[in-house]
Design an enzyme around this catalytic site. Structure first.
Site, PDB file in Angstrom:
ATOM      1  N   ASP A  14      -9.461  -2.827 -19.000  1.00 29.56           N
ATOM      2  CA  ASP A  14      -8.534  -4.126 -18.748  1.00 29.56           C
ATOM      3  C   ASP A  14      -9.069  -4.646 -17.507  1.00 29.56           C
ATOM      4  O   ASP A  14      -8.815  -5.796 -17.786  1.00 29.56           O
ATOM      5  CB  ASP A  14      -7.219  -3.983 -18.714  1.00 29.56           C
ATOM      6  CG  ASP A  14      -7.342  -3.063 -18.031  1.00 29.56           C
ATOM      7  OD1 ASP A  14      -7.520  -2.645 -16.489  1.00 29.56           O
ATOM      8  OD2 ASP A  14      -5.976  -2.277 -17.096  1.00 29.56           O
ATOM      9  N   GLU A  15      -9.848  -4.565 -16.968  1.00 32.87           N
ATOM     10  CA  GLU A  15     -10.294  -5.226 -15.682  1.00 32.87           C
ATOM     11  C   GLU A  15     -10.979  -6.602 -16.189  1.00 32.87           C
ATOM     12  O   GLU A  15     -11.345  -7.249 -15.428  1.00 32.87           O
ATOM     13  CB  GLU A  15     -11.534  -4.744 -14.290  1.00 32.87           C
ATOM     14  CG  GLU A  15     -10.095  -3.476 -14.181  1.00 32.87           C
ATOM     15  CD  GLU A  15     -10.120  -2.867 -12.597  1.00 32.87           C
ATOM     16  OE1 GLU A  15     -11.432  -3.265 -12.271  1.00 32.87           O
ATOM     17  OE2 GLU A  15     -10.256  -2.193 -11.972  1.00 32.87           O
TER      18      GLU A  15
HETATM   19  O1  DAU Z   1      -8.614  -0.842 -15.015  1.00 28.36           O
HETATM   20  C1  DAU Z   1      -9.278   0.256 -15.299  1.00 28.36           C
HETATM   21  C2  DAU Z   1      -9.804   0.293 -14.098  1.00 28.36           C
HETATM   22  O2  DAU Z   1      -9.212   1.452 -13.018  1.00 28.36           O
HETATM   23  C3  DAU Z   1     -10.998   1.162 -14.291  1.00 28.36           C
HETATM   24  O3  DAU Z   1     -11.777   0.100 -15.205  1.00 28.36           O
HETATM   25  C4  DAU Z   1     -11.868   1.647 -13.463  1.00 28.36           C
HETATM   26  O4  DAU Z   1     -13.249   2.458 -12.843  1.00 28.36           O
HETATM   27  C5  DAU Z   1     -10.697   1.938 -12.260  1.00 28.36           C
HETATM   28  O5  DAU Z   1     -11.410   2.997 -10.962  1.00 28.36           O
HETATM   29  C6  DAU Z   1      -9.659   1.508 -11.720  1.00 28.36           C
HETATM   30  O6  DAU Z   1      -9.813   0.617 -11.218  1.00 28.36           O
HETATM   31  P1  DAU Z   1      -8.596  -0.250  -9.459  1.00 28.36           P
HETATM   32  O7  DAU Z   1      -9.208  -0.470  -8.939  1.00 28.36           O
HETATM   33  O8  DAU Z   1      -7.439  -0.279 -10.459  1.00 28.36           O
HETATM   34  O9  DAU Z   1      -8.502   2.197  -8.975  1.00 28.36           O
HETATM   35  P2  DAU Z   1      -8.255   2.152  -8.184  1.00 28.36           P
HETATM   36  O10 DAU Z   1      -7.739   3.451  -7.828  1.00 28.36           O
HETATM   37  O11 DAU Z   1     -10.084   2.237  -7.155  1.00 28.36           O
HETATM   38  O12 DAU Z   1      -7.724   1.880  -7.024  1.00 28.36           O
HETATM   39  C7  DAU Z   1      -5.980   1.205  -7.840  1.00 28.36           C
HETATM   40  C8  DAU Z   1      -5.012   0.402  -7.400  1.00 28.36           C
HETATM   41  O13 DAU Z   1      -4.430   1.447  -5.635  1.00 28.36           O
HETATM   42  C9  DAU Z   1      -5.679  -1.005  -6.708  1.00 28.36           C
HETATM   43  O14 DAU Z   1      -5.251  -1.783  -6.809  1.00 28.36           O
HETATM   44  C10 DAU Z   1      -6.468  -0.410  -5.211  1.00 28.36           C
HETATM   45  C11 DAU Z   1      -5.385   0.419  -4.894  1.00 28.36           C
HETATM   46  N1  DAU Z   1      -5.841   1.342  -3.393  1.00 28.36           N
HETATM   47  C12 DAU Z   1      -6.632   1.936  -3.477  1.00 28.36           C
HETATM   48  C13 DAU Z   1      -7.691   2.465  -3.136  1.00 28.36           C
HETATM   49  C14 DAU Z   1      -8.365   3.638  -3.013  1.00 28.36           C
HETATM   50  C15 DAU Z   1      -6.189   0.872  -3.088  1.00 28.36           C
HETATM   51  O15 DAU Z   1      -4.412   0.766  -1.764  1.00 28.36           O
HETATM   52  N2  DAU Z   1      -5.932   2.169  -1.728  1.00 28.36           N
HETATM   53  C16 DAU Z   1      -6.969   2.629  -1.509  1.00 28.36           C
HETATM   54  O16 DAU Z   1      -7.647   4.135  -0.474  1.00 28.36           O
END
Ligand code: DAU
Ligand code: NAD
Length: 352
Positions: free
Chosen positions: A134-135
């Site tokens: 979705d990104e």
């Molecule tokens: O939306 C689909 C996407 O979801 C996929 O295409 C990506 O491959 C997948 O990694 C994921 O991306 P996000 O950036 O949304 O996922 P992430 O788990 O890295 O982060 C989720 C949310 O949490 C995002 O708003 C960033 C925040 N976050 C992330 C981390 C790692 C934090 O607040 N603290 C953190 O330490």
């Protein structure tokens, strides 16, 4: 056979395991480069299953991909292989361009040549299923409607730009060459075998290891969470019934602010594995520097796949997140295998 790429990663691994649980399903050739995110331990239960053929290699390797296609004659390819972590794409975008764009291009070209060589019946039945995100649609404000398949592409990170580019290639191969493709664009997944650089597994493991739970910025960013098993069931539906050339948005109608997701995990852990001092795990929450260019909100409108293919998620966020936390409590051996030196280096680099 079907050829799955990236099947030692989080979603690809879950897909392979679920697929091979059905005895009637055909075998899988699993092509994976085993980057830091690929993990053969995820596939341990398949060691004796002859329907699983693991090949260590790169989707960008033309000779290897061509040989696999000619040797195994798959009736479909599902392309999960990618660099997938937004924060890593900010530190080092080159690998994202190499795998997500050039690698997908290579796979498409090899697959197109193979498809052209097939007899008529096999040619008609063949399909290339590209897994996307979705990104690619960019970021929503609080009041915008959820992303539909006709939203313009507005990627904001090196990761999402590389996925958008790969989607464009897949689309163009359909329109220009008549190459039989389907695409799915899914929202955030969570569940077993999720590498602990991503929010949900990172928070579970940090909580259990008495570490801080890092929330970027104000924690009010919204993601639309889907249990990984539901993503896999949607892929199976689209692979079987999806219309060639179409894209389908996959999501669970489950928007949550990051801070609420983290607090939910803390509450579940408080019940399942209370801290020795009787305090809640939410004491460990800390607000840290925001991700550069952090997208504020994603939300998927999944009406098309529901209406046209009859797919529905089986899990609610409540049931899925409980299962997930329990899985991490029950699988210390898998966890030990992934929190190696390179993982610790990443935490040091990202969180200082
Ligand atoms: O939306 C689909 C996407 O979801 C996929 O295409 C990506 O491959 C997948 O990694 C994921 O991306 P996000 O950036 O949304 O996922 P992430 O788990 O890295 O982060 C989720 C949310 O949490 C995002 O708003 C960033 C925040 N976050 C992330 C981390 C790692 C934090 O607040 N603290 C953190 O330490
Ligand atoms: P992941 O990082 O957990 O796994 C990626 C897998 O691809 C790993 O096993 C890795 O070794 C392999 N790989 C990387 N480069 C490769 C190459 N050049 N050749 C062969 N294999 C290679 O990723 P994931 O979370 O399982 O995501 C899988 C796919 O789903 C990706 O395309 C991603 O963009 C997409 N997606 C992910 C999410 C999510 O929330 N995780 C949501 C929507 C879409």
């Amino acid at each position: 056979m079907i050829l799955v790429t990236g099947g030692a990663g989080f979603i690809g691994g879950n897909f392979v395991l679920d697929w091979l649980k059905v005895p009637e399903n055909e075998g899988i050739i699993n092509l994976d480069k085993l980057t830091y995110a690929g993990n053969l331990a995820t596939l341990d239960s398949l060691k004796k299953d002859q329907r699983h053929i693991f090949i260590h290699g790169d989707i960008g390797n033309q000779a290897l991909v061509t040989k696999l296609l000619n040797d195994y004659q798959p009736r479909a390819i599902i392309n999960f292989a990618a660099e997938s972590h937004v924060d890593r794409s900010i530190h080092g975008p080159a690998e994202f361009v190499n795998t997500n764009i050039v690698g997908t291009f290579n796979l498409l070209e090899c697959a197109r040549k193979y498809w052209n060589s097939l007899q008529e019946k096999a040619k008609v039945n063949f399909r290339f299923h590209h897994i996307s995100t979705d990104e690619v649609y960019g970021s929503l404000s609080a009041t915008d409607p959820a992303f539909t398949e006709t939203n313009p592409y507005e990627p904001n990170s090196p990761y999402s730009a590389s996925k958008a580019a790969s989607d464009h290639l897949v689309r163009a191969w359909f329109h220009t060459y008549g190459f039989p493709v389907v695409r799915t664009n899914c929202s955030n997944n969570y569940g077993p075998y999720h590498f602990p650089e991503k929010l949900i597994p990172l928070v579970i493991l940090n909580a259990l290891n008495d570490k801080l739970l890092p929330i970027y910025g104000d924690g009010q960013q919204i993601r639309d969470w889907l249990y990984v098993g539901d993503h896999c069931s949607a892929i199976r539906e689209v692979l079987t019934k999806g219309k060639l050339g179409e894209t389908y948005n996959i999501g669970g109608w489950n928007e949550q602010a990051n801070i609420d997701v983290v607090k939910t995990i803390c509450r579940i852990l408080d019940k399942l594995k209370p801290r020795a001092d009787g305090q809640s795990y939410d004491q460990q929450i800390t607000f840290v520097k925001d991700r550069p260019g952090h997208d504020r909100r994603y939300a998927i409108d999944a009406s098309k796949v529901e209406r046209e293919l009859g797919w529905r998620p089986a899990e609610t966020f409540d049931s899925g997140i409980r299962k997930t936390v329990q899985w991490y409590l029950d699988n210390p051996v898998w966890i030990e295998g992934v929190v190696s030196g390179s993982y610790r280096d990443w935490l040091q680099k990202q969180y200082n």
